[in-house]
Design a protein around this motif. Structure first.
Motif, PDB file in Angstrom:
ATOM      1  N   ASP A 128       0.897  -1.139   0.000  1.00  0.00           N
ATOM      2  CA  ASP A 128       0.000   0.000   0.000  1.00  0.00           C
ATOM      3  C   ASP A 128       0.945   1.199   0.000  1.00  0.00           C
ATOM      4  OD1 ASP A 128      -1.425   2.281   0.850  1.00  0.00           O
ATOM      5  OD2 ASP A 128      -2.871   1.052   1.940  1.00  0.00           O
ATOM      6  N   ARG A 129       1.069   1.836  -1.152  1.00  0.00           N
ATOM      7  CA  ARG A 129       2.039   2.923  -1.287  1.00  0.00           C
ATOM      8  C   ARG A 129       1.698   4.112  -0.402  1.00  0.00           C
ATOM      9  NH1 ARG A 129       2.585   2.567  -7.766  1.00  0.00           N
ATOM     10  NH2 ARG A 129       0.461   1.857  -7.489  1.00  0.00           N
ATOM     11  N   GLU A 130       0.411   4.345  -0.176  1.00  0.00           N
ATOM     12  CA  GLU A 130       0.021   5.473   0.670  1.00  0.00           C
ATOM     13  C   GLU A 130       0.469   5.250   2.113  1.00  0.00           C
ATOM     14  OE1 GLU A 130      -4.234   6.925   1.950  1.00  0.00           O
ATOM     15  OE2 GLU A 130      -3.782   7.514  -0.122  1.00  0.00           O
ATOM     16  N   ALA A 131       0.266   4.041   2.614  1.00  0.00           N
ATOM     17  CA  ALA A 131       0.664   3.713   3.980  1.00  0.00           C
ATOM     18  C   ALA A 131       2.153   3.394   4.089  1.00  0.00           C
ATOM     19  CB  ALA A 131      -0.158   2.534   4.496  1.00  0.00           C
ATOM     20  N   GLN A 132       2.818   3.181   2.937  1.00  0.00           N
ATOM     21  CA  GLN A 132       4.242   2.844   2.907  1.00  0.00           C
ATOM     22  C   GLN A 132       4.548   1.576   3.694  1.00  0.00           C
ATOM     23  OE1 GLN A 132       7.029   4.665   1.307  1.00  0.00           O
ATOM     24  NE2 GLN A 132       5.191   5.138   0.147  1.00  0.00           N
ATOM     25  N   ARG A 133       3.718   0.545   3.430  1.00  0.00           N
ATOM     26  CA  ARG A 133       3.952  -0.730   4.093  1.00  0.00           C
ATOM     27  C   ARG A 133       3.403  -1.863   3.251  1.00  0.00           C
ATOM     28  NH1 ARG A 133       1.378  -1.245   9.612  1.00  0.00           N
ATOM     29  NH2 ARG A 133       1.414  -3.414   9.024  1.00  0.00           N
ATOM     30  N   SER A 134       3.832  -3.075   3.589  1.00  0.00           N
ATOM     31  CA  SER A 134       3.329  -4.237   2.861  1.00  0.00           C
ATOM     32  C   SER A 134       1.867  -4.460   3.215  1.00  0.00           C
ATOM     33  CB  SER A 134       4.162  -5.474   3.186  1.00  0.00           C
ATOM     34  OG  SER A 134       3.997  -5.829   4.537  1.00  0.00           O
ATOM     35  N   ARG A 135       1.208  -5.195   2.348  1.00  0.00           N
ATOM     36  CA  ARG A 135      -0.196  -5.545   2.562  1.00  0.00           C
ATOM     37  C   ARG A 135      -0.366  -6.991   2.120  1.00  0.00           C
ATOM     38  NH1 ARG A 135      -2.396  -6.197  -2.273  1.00  0.00           N
ATOM     39  NH2 ARG A 135      -1.522  -5.054  -4.016  1.00  0.00           N
ATOM     40  N   PRO A 136      -1.407  -7.664   2.593  1.00  0.00           N
ATOM     41  CA  PRO A 136      -1.633  -9.046   2.153  1.00  0.00           C
ATOM     42  C   PRO A 136      -2.001  -9.089   0.665  1.00  0.00           C
ATOM     43  CG  PRO A 136      -2.915  -8.538   4.127  1.00  0.00           C
ATOM     44  CD  PRO A 136      -2.354  -7.246   3.627  1.00  0.00           C
ATOM     45  N   LEU A 137      -1.582 -10.144   0.010  1.00  0.00           N
ATOM     46  CA  LEU A 137      -2.043 -10.377  -1.357  1.00  0.00           C
ATOM     47  C   LEU A 137      -3.536 -10.653  -1.322  1.00  0.00           C
ATOM     48  CD1 LEU A 137       0.846 -12.696  -2.553  1.00  0.00           C
ATOM     49  CD2 LEU A 137       0.297 -10.456  -3.531  1.00  0.00           C
ATOM     50  N   ARG A 138      -4.261 -10.094  -2.271  1.00  0.00           N
ATOM     51  CA  ARG A 138      -5.700 -10.317  -2.352  1.00  0.00           C
ATOM     52  C   ARG A 138      -5.973 -11.604  -3.138  1.00  0.00           C
ATOM     53  NH1 ARG A 138      -5.147  -5.053  -3.734  1.00  0.00           N
ATOM     54  NH2 ARG A 138      -5.810  -5.461  -5.851  1.00  0.00           N
ATOM     55  N   PRO A 139      -7.149 -12.202  -2.935  1.00  0.00           N
ATOM     56  CA  PRO A 139      -7.469 -13.460  -3.641  1.00  0.00           C
ATOM     57  C   PRO A 139      -7.293 -13.354  -5.156  1.00  0.00           C
ATOM     58  CG  PRO A 139      -9.074 -13.081  -1.919  1.00  0.00           C
ATOM     59  CD  PRO A 139      -8.203 -11.841  -1.978  1.00  0.00           C
ATOM     60  N   ARG A 140      -7.694 -12.249  -5.749  1.00  0.00           N
ATOM     61  CA  ARG A 140      -7.567 -12.103  -7.205  1.00  0.00           C
ATOM     62  C   ARG A 140      -6.097 -12.059  -7.631  1.00  0.00           C
ATOM     63  NH1 ARG A 140     -11.586  -8.956 -11.046  1.00  0.00           N
ATOM     64  NH2 ARG A 140     -10.397  -9.075 -12.949  1.00  0.00           N
ATOM     65  N   GLU A 141      -5.246 -11.438  -6.812  1.00  0.00           N
ATOM     66  CA  GLU A 141      -3.808 -11.406  -7.117  1.00  0.00           C
ATOM     67  C   GLU A 141      -3.215 -12.801  -6.989  1.00  0.00           C
ATOM     68  OE1 GLU A 141      -2.685  -6.887  -5.704  1.00  0.00           O
ATOM     69  OE2 GLU A 141      -2.832  -8.454  -4.174  1.00  0.00           O
ATOM     70  N   ILE A 142      -3.609 -13.529  -5.962  1.00  0.00           N
ATOM     71  CA  ILE A 142      -3.107 -14.895  -5.786  1.00  0.00           C
ATOM     72  C   ILE A 142      -3.524 -15.756  -6.968  1.00  0.00           C
ATOM     73  CG2 ILE A 142      -3.337 -16.990  -4.382  1.00  0.00           C
ATOM     74  CD1 ILE A 142      -3.551 -15.058  -1.925  1.00  0.00           C
ATOM     75  N   GLU A 143      -4.748 -15.614  -7.408  1.00  0.00           N
ATOM     76  CA  GLU A 143      -5.235 -16.363  -8.572  1.00  0.00           C
ATOM     77  C   GLU A 143      -4.398 -16.028  -9.815  1.00  0.00           C
ATOM     78  OE1 GLU A 143      -9.200 -16.160 -11.299  1.00  0.00           O
ATOM     79  OE2 GLU A 143      -9.512 -16.153  -9.130  1.00  0.00           O
ATOM     80  N   MET A 144      -4.107 -14.746 -10.011  1.00  0.00           N
ATOM     81  CA  MET A 144      -3.291 -14.337 -11.159  1.00  0.00           C
ATOM     82  C   MET A 144      -1.884 -14.937 -11.055  1.00  0.00           C
ATOM     83  SD  MET A 144      -0.658 -11.834 -11.949  1.00  0.00           S
ATOM     84  CE  MET A 144      -0.832 -10.559 -10.733  1.00  0.00           C
ATOM     85  N   LEU A 145      -1.290 -14.875  -9.863  1.00  0.00           N
ATOM     86  CA  LEU A 145       0.060 -15.421  -9.680  1.00  0.00           C
ATOM     87  C   LEU A 145       0.081 -16.929  -9.882  1.00  0.00           C
ATOM     88  CD1 LEU A 145       1.104 -13.284  -6.590  1.00  0.00           C
ATOM     89  CD2 LEU A 145       1.949 -13.046  -8.950  1.00  0.00           C
ATOM     90  N   GLN A 146      -0.937 -17.622  -9.411  1.00  0.00           N
ATOM     91  CA  GLN A 146      -1.003 -19.076  -9.591  1.00  0.00           C
ATOM     92  C   GLN A 146      -1.053 -19.461 -11.060  1.00  0.00           C
ATOM     93  OE1 GLN A 146      -4.409 -19.868  -7.076  1.00  0.00           O
ATOM     94  NE2 GLN A 146      -3.097 -20.562  -5.385  1.00  0.00           N
ATOM     95  N   SER A 147      -1.626 -18.602 -11.886  1.00  0.00           N
ATOM     96  CA  SER A 147      -1.685 -18.907 -13.318  1.00  0.00           C
ATOM     97  C   SER A 147      -0.305 -18.867 -13.969  1.00  0.00           C
ATOM     98  CB  SER A 147      -2.643 -17.950 -14.031  1.00  0.00           C
ATOM     99  OG  SER A 147      -2.074 -16.653 -14.156  1.00  0.00           O
ATOM    100  N   TYR A 148       0.690 -18.323 -13.272  1.00  0.00           N
ATOM    101  CA  TYR A 148       2.052 -18.245 -13.800  1.00  0.00           C
ATOM    102  C   TYR A 148       3.005 -19.235 -13.151  1.00  0.00           C
ATOM    103  CZ  TYR A 148       0.582 -14.032 -16.165  1.00  0.00           C
ATOM    104  OH  TYR A 148      -0.070 -13.145 -16.979  1.00  0.00           O
ATOM    105  N   GLU A 149       2.494 -20.165 -12.372  1.00  0.00           N
ATOM    106  CA  GLU A 149       3.362 -21.193 -11.801  1.00  0.00           C
ATOM    107  C   GLU A 149       3.687 -22.206 -12.891  1.00  0.00           C
ATOM    108  OE1 GLU A 149       2.274 -21.371  -7.128  1.00  0.00           O
ATOM    109  OE2 GLU A 149       0.830 -22.316  -8.472  1.00  0.00           O
ATOM    110  N   ASP A 150       4.934 -22.652 -12.946  1.00  0.00           N
ATOM    111  CA  ASP A 150       5.360 -23.607 -13.972  1.00  0.00           C
ATOM    112  C   ASP A 150       6.407 -24.537 -13.377  1.00  0.00           C
ATOM    113  OD1 ASP A 150       6.216 -25.018 -16.203  1.00  0.00           O
ATOM    114  OD2 ASP A 150       6.169 -23.279 -17.514  1.00  0.00           O
ATOM    115  N   ALA A 151       5.952 -25.663 -12.873  1.00  0.00           N
ATOM    116  CA  ALA A 151       6.845 -26.613 -12.206  1.00  0.00           C
ATOM    117  C   ALA A 151       7.796 -27.310 -13.166  1.00  0.00           C
ATOM    118  CB  ALA A 151       6.023 -27.641 -11.448  1.00  0.00           C
ATOM    119  N   ALA A 152       7.546 -27.233 -14.474  1.00  0.00           N
ATOM    120  CA  ALA A 152       8.389 -27.934 -15.437  1.00  0.00           C
ATOM    121  C   ALA A 152       9.752 -27.270 -15.619  1.00  0.00           C
ATOM    122  CB  ALA A 152       7.682 -28.023 -16.789  1.00  0.00           C
ATOM    123  N   LEU A 153       9.851 -25.996 -15.291  1.00  0.00           N
ATOM    124  CA  LEU A 153      11.115 -25.289 -15.475  1.00  0.00           C
ATOM    125  C   LEU A 153      11.938 -25.316 -14.195  1.00  0.00           C
ATOM    126  CD1 LEU A 153       9.842 -22.250 -17.563  1.00  0.00           C
ATOM    127  CD2 LEU A 153      11.264 -24.133 -18.360  1.00  0.00           C
TER     128      LEU A 153
END
Length: 165
Positions: A128-153
């Protein structure tokens, strides 16, 4: 195949005196791939994000680079290559951070046995750039990141051969 692939054109100015791509540019190539993979500028992901914005997202939400580590395996020689492919995939998803692996490879050589020019790992943090601190990943972000997992590499392990600190 990698979860995300970007072809980067090598520019004349990217070379050093030996006609090798300057090592600092490898970091920029990975940055370009990471920005596109996360759906910011110049990618199909960015166009998709613009069409379907995250209703939970705030204008101050974003990701920042916490650390990056690169292992240079062999030089990119300008006369031999006018472009390289950057493969990027997510290797770890935490509560507020995630890891992205990158390999810079010859164009068209994408399999697990490709001989990379360099291997890189990046740690990103949701902020959160306004608060200048980390924040939890949101479910939609986690879903997006999971779509880029590639165990074959193979997961790059830069820094594993470091000498005295």
């Amino acid at each position: 195949m990698p979860a995300h692939l970007v072809t980067v054109q090598i520019r004349w100015v990217d070379m050093d005196a030996y006609r090798h791509v300057n090592n600092t540019l490898y970091f920029r190539y990975c940055e370009q791939a990471r920005i596109q993979m996360l759906g910011f500028e110049g990618s199909a992901e960015a166009e998709q994000r613009a069409r379907t914005p995250d209703p939970e997202a705030l204008p101050t939400d974003g990701f920042v680079l916490l650390s990056v580590d690169m292992e240079f395996k062999r030089p990119v020689v300008y006369r031999d290559a006018r472009a390289v492919d950057v493969q990027s995939w997510v290797t770890r998803i935490g509560s507020s951070s995630f890891d992205v692996a990158h390999r810079i490879v010859p164009v068209g050589e994408h399999g697990p046995d490709a001989k990379p020019f360099a291997a890189c790992t990046s740690v990103m943090v949701a902020v959160d750039r306004e608060a200048q601190r980390s924040r939890p990943l949101r479910p939609r972000e986690i879903e997006m990141l999971q779509s880029y997992e590639d165990a074959a590499l193979p997961v790059p392990q830069p820094g594993g051969r470091r000498g005295p600190q």
